[in-house]
Write a protein that holds these residues in place. Structure first.
Motif, short mmCIF file in Angstrom:
data_model
loop_
_atom_site.label_atom_id
_atom_site.label_comp_id
_atom_site.label_asym_id
_atom_site.label_seq_id
_atom_site.Cartn_x
_atom_site.Cartn_y
_atom_site.Cartn_z
N ARG A 173 38.18 44.02 45.33
CA ARG A 173 37.62 43.37 44.87
C ARG A 173 37.90 42.60 43.59
O ARG A 173 38.73 44.62 43.03
CB ARG A 173 36.03 44.30 44.08
CG ARG A 173 35.57 43.85 43.14
CD ARG A 173 33.82 44.41 42.59
NE ARG A 173 33.06 43.80 43.90
CZ ARG A 173 32.17 44.10 43.63
NH1 ARG A 173 31.34 45.66 42.76
NH2 ARG A 173 30.60 43.93 44.31
N LEU A 174 38.34 41.76 42.88
CA LEU A 174 38.78 41.27 42.00
C LEU A 174 37.43 41.42 40.82
O LEU A 174 36.58 40.68 41.20
CB LEU A 174 39.84 40.45 41.60
CG LEU A 174 41.19 40.57 43.26
CD1 LEU A 174 41.34 39.24 42.81
CD2 LEU A 174 41.72 41.67 43.10
N MET A 175 37.83 42.61 39.41
CA MET A 175 36.92 42.56 38.17
C MET A 175 37.42 41.75 37.01
O MET A 175 38.95 42.14 36.87
CB MET A 175 36.37 43.68 37.96
CG MET A 175 36.40 44.13 38.89
SD MET A 175 34.77 45.69 38.76
CE MET A 175 33.72 45.54 37.18
N PHE A 176 36.28 40.95 36.71
CA PHE A 176 37.49 40.12 35.08
C PHE A 176 35.85 40.15 34.31
O PHE A 176 35.11 40.24 34.80
CB PHE A 176 37.17 38.48 35.58
CG PHE A 176 38.42 38.09 36.05
CD1 PHE A 176 40.05 38.09 36.38
CD2 PHE A 176 38.49 38.40 37.93
CE1 PHE A 176 40.48 37.91 37.29
CE2 PHE A 176 39.36 38.21 39.38
CZ PHE A 176 40.36 38.28 38.89
N PRO A 177 36.75 40.19 32.91
CA PRO A 177 35.39 40.39 31.79
C PRO A 177 34.53 38.80 31.99
O PRO A 177 35.11 37.87 32.25
CB PRO A 177 36.39 40.21 30.50
CG PRO A 177 38.22 40.42 31.21
CD PRO A 177 37.99 40.47 32.53
N ILE A 178 33.72 38.69 31.83
CA ILE A 178 32.46 37.37 31.67
C ILE A 178 32.69 36.12 31.32
O ILE A 178 33.20 35.37 31.27
CB ILE A 178 31.58 37.89 31.09
CG1 ILE A 178 30.52 37.24 31.32
CG2 ILE A 178 31.29 38.47 29.44
CD1 ILE A 178 29.99 37.16 33.07
N ASP A 179 34.00 36.45 30.06
CA ASP A 179 34.23 35.48 29.33
C ASP A 179 35.09 34.69 30.60
O ASP A 179 36.09 33.59 29.70
CB ASP A 179 34.78 35.93 27.77
CG ASP A 179 36.03 36.56 27.97
OD1 ASP A 179 36.52 36.92 29.05
OD2 ASP A 179 35.95 36.64 26.65
N GLN A 180 36.05 35.10 30.93
CA GLN A 180 37.04 34.67 32.08
C GLN A 180 35.95 33.44 33.01
O GLN A 180 36.72 33.86 33.96
CB GLN A 180 38.28 35.71 32.81
CG GLN A 180 38.68 35.59 30.58
CD GLN A 180 40.14 37.09 31.55
OE1 GLN A 180 40.18 37.65 33.09
NE2 GLN A 180 40.07 37.86 30.85
N ALA A 181 34.82 33.90 33.15
CA ALA A 181 34.37 33.59 34.41
C ALA A 181 34.12 32.24 35.02
O ALA A 181 34.50 31.83 35.96
CB ALA A 181 32.79 34.27 33.68
N GLU A 182 35.05 31.03 34.17
CA GLU A 182 34.71 29.50 34.35
C GLU A 182 36.12 29.50 35.02
O GLU A 182 35.95 29.06 35.82
CB GLU A 182 34.56 28.74 33.30
CG GLU A 182 34.56 27.18 33.21
CD GLU A 182 34.62 26.12 31.82
OE1 GLU A 182 34.45 25.12 32.36
OE2 GLU A 182 34.03 26.83 31.37
N ALA A 183 36.88 30.18 34.36
CA ALA A 183 38.34 29.47 35.17
C ALA A 183 38.72 30.69 36.52
O ALA A 183 38.64 29.81 37.01
CB ALA A 183 39.29 30.76 33.52
N VAL A 184 37.87 31.38 36.51
CA VAL A 184 37.46 32.08 37.95
C VAL A 184 37.36 32.22 38.84
O VAL A 184 37.84 31.82 40.02
CB VAL A 184 37.40 34.54 36.99
CG1 VAL A 184 37.59 34.79 38.63
CG2 VAL A 184 38.31 34.65 36.71
N LEU A 185 35.85 31.27 38.42
CA LEU A 185 34.96 30.48 39.22
C LEU A 185 35.72 29.37 39.77
O LEU A 185 35.92 29.31 41.30
CB LEU A 185 33.88 30.78 39.13
CG LEU A 185 33.16 32.28 39.05
CD1 LEU A 185 31.58 31.43 38.31
CD2 LEU A 185 32.97 32.97 40.56
N THR A 186 36.05 28.91 39.03
CA THR A 186 37.11 27.42 39.22
C THR A 186 38.28 27.84 40.05
O THR A 186 38.59 27.19 41.56
CB THR A 186 37.16 26.34 38.03
OG1 THR A 186 36.02 26.79 37.11
CG2 THR A 186 38.21 25.56 38.25
#
Length: 447
Positions: free
Chosen positions: A209-222
């Motif tokens: 699993r990779l975990m990212f802060p929620i404010d990076q969600a748009e870039a990560v999910l893209t």
């Protein structure tokens, strides 16, 4: 004397009724949002106890349902004799033939651990506490569905107790219609006491699993959407938006915080997994990275789930492309804390090899599904959670891309929400042939 009392005399295991002190703990489902109220619970010690229970029910105009440990509960089980099959826990593996035979009480974690060192895997989902039988007969979306198909498609044979109380083994050569129905039709056609499943090559499992802060969600999910479009067929990528509640039982590092996460796994050629993950890693700043080699028995560590009973509302939807419009709609509903604890996006399609035919054995037609969980720790949380789930499903309706197997249904859903009308007609015909008196009840009845 209770109408159930004579059953006690013929069983090796226990019959538990409302006058027993442990009734509440025995009858309770894993999902505490489902207040299942069976007539009695049979804690079966062996397959013979199942035979006696079904024969007794048939003779006394009663109904029987089965659960290994409480997953898959619905109100359809109210008023039944509920057979708990947890003690039917034998595991037999033939690694040369690539098959495993397991009792109805065996959980995926136990089977996978037994496969350590064999270079083989079953087709488990993310939770090792789910029974092999319940998962496969409900469809079964696996970590390895992309290369190897669904859990239902891996079913080779089943031992079941039919509506008369007779136990027998069946497979595609002896009863192809009934096998087709069992692969997705759940417990409507017999109480299954054992199954034989196919095993698949997994010589070098890599995942994590990779975990990212929620404010990076748009870039990560893209980046996640782009990666799924090009990932090798044996690579599975699941993405999450998760809001951990600020409550004592949540570990301190994540308590009260929100994250975007990506789970990844491949049974072989780990370089292909790393190629898929590289642009996702580059899209943000991971605060957690657990990707490593795994044995089959450690897969439950990738996406740890609560082991204790919990009260949850569950929903699902599907779509074919993680477009900016779809992503924007998801983040509009989930980008900040809400009654929905988690949305999990699963990339589904790859293999056209469905294994053995069945009502839910084929890969879903959609490219992606979104599985939704909303906790209901107190009664006053239920209505807001239900409204949030319905609002998201309604918002995603324009992109809906087909139904999911019954194992993805919520407690308030029905088979009509998962299975096409022609297949439902066929299931009803099979049900009428094998259980004309309606002795056997599945969590999602064939009606």
């Amino acid at each position: 004397m209770s109408m159930i009392e004579p059953l006690r005399e013929v069983l090796t295991g226990r019959v538990v009724t409302p006058d027993n002190s442990d009734w509440e703990s025995v009858r309770t489902a894993w999902n505490l949002a489902v207040d299942q109220q069976p007539l009695a619970v049979v804690l079966a010690a062996d397959a013979s106890d199942v035979e006696h229970t079904v024969a007794f029910a048939a003779a006394h105009d009663l109904k029987v349902a089965a659960q290994a440990g409480g997953h898959g509960a619905t109100k359809a089980l109210d008023g039944t004799i509920l057979v708990r099959t947890s003690e039917l826990d034998d595991i037999w593996i033939d690694s040369h033939a690539g098959i495993a035979r397991v009792g109805a009480g065996v959980r995926w974690g136990a089977l996978q651990s037994a496969l350590d060192g064999t270079g083989l895997t079953g087709l488990p989902g993310s939770c090792g506490g789910i029974s092999v039988v319940g998962y496969c007969t409900g469809g079964g979306l696996s970590w390895f569905s992309r290369p190897y198909g669904s859990g239902a498609g891996s079913l080779r044979a089943v031992e079941l107790v039919d509506a008369s109380g007779s136990r027998r083994w069946i497979d595609d050569s002896t009863d192809p219609e009934l096998m087709w129905a069992i692969r997705g039709g759940g417990g409507n056609f017999g109480v299954i006491t054992s199954v034989e499943v196919e095993l698949f090559a997994a010589p070098e499992i890599t995942g994590g699993r990779l975990m990212f802060p929620i404010d990076q969600a748009e870039a990560v999910l893209t980046a996640y959407g782009a990666a799924t479009a090009t990932a090798a067929d044996h690579v599975t990528l699941w993405a999450y938006v998760t809001h951990f509640p600020d409550v004592p039982f949540v570990p301190e590092p994540v308590r009260g915080k929100s994250f975007c996460m990506v789970d990844a796994i491949a049974p072989y050629e780990p370089a292909a997994l790393e190629a898929a993950l590289a642009p996702i890693r580059a899209a943000g700043t991971p605060v957690g990275d657990t990707v490593r080699r795994h044995e089959p028995g450690s897969l439950g560590e990738i996406a740890p789930a609560p082991g204790d009973p919990a009260s949850l509302l569950i929903g699902s939807t599907t779509f074919d492309e993680l477009s900016p419009e779809v992503l924007g709609m998801l983040l509009k509903h989930l980008g900040q804390p809400s009654p929905i604890f988690q949305v999990q996006i699963r990339h589904l399609r790859a293999s056209d090899d469905i294994g053995h035919t069945g009502v839910a054995a084929a890969d879903p037609v959609a490219q992606y599904c979104a599985l939704l969980w909303a906790p209901v720790p107190l009664p006053e949380y239920e209505e807001p959670a239900r409204e949030a789930l319905l609002a998201l499903k309604d918002a995603m309706a324009p992109w809906h891309a087909g139904e999911l197997p019954p194992s993805s249904l919520g407690a308030g859903d029905s088979l009509q929400d998962s299975i096409s009308e022609p297949d439902l007609v066929r299931l009803r015909e099979i049900k009428q042939n094998v259980d004309p008196l309606g002795v056997l009840v599945g969590g999602y009845p064939v009606i």
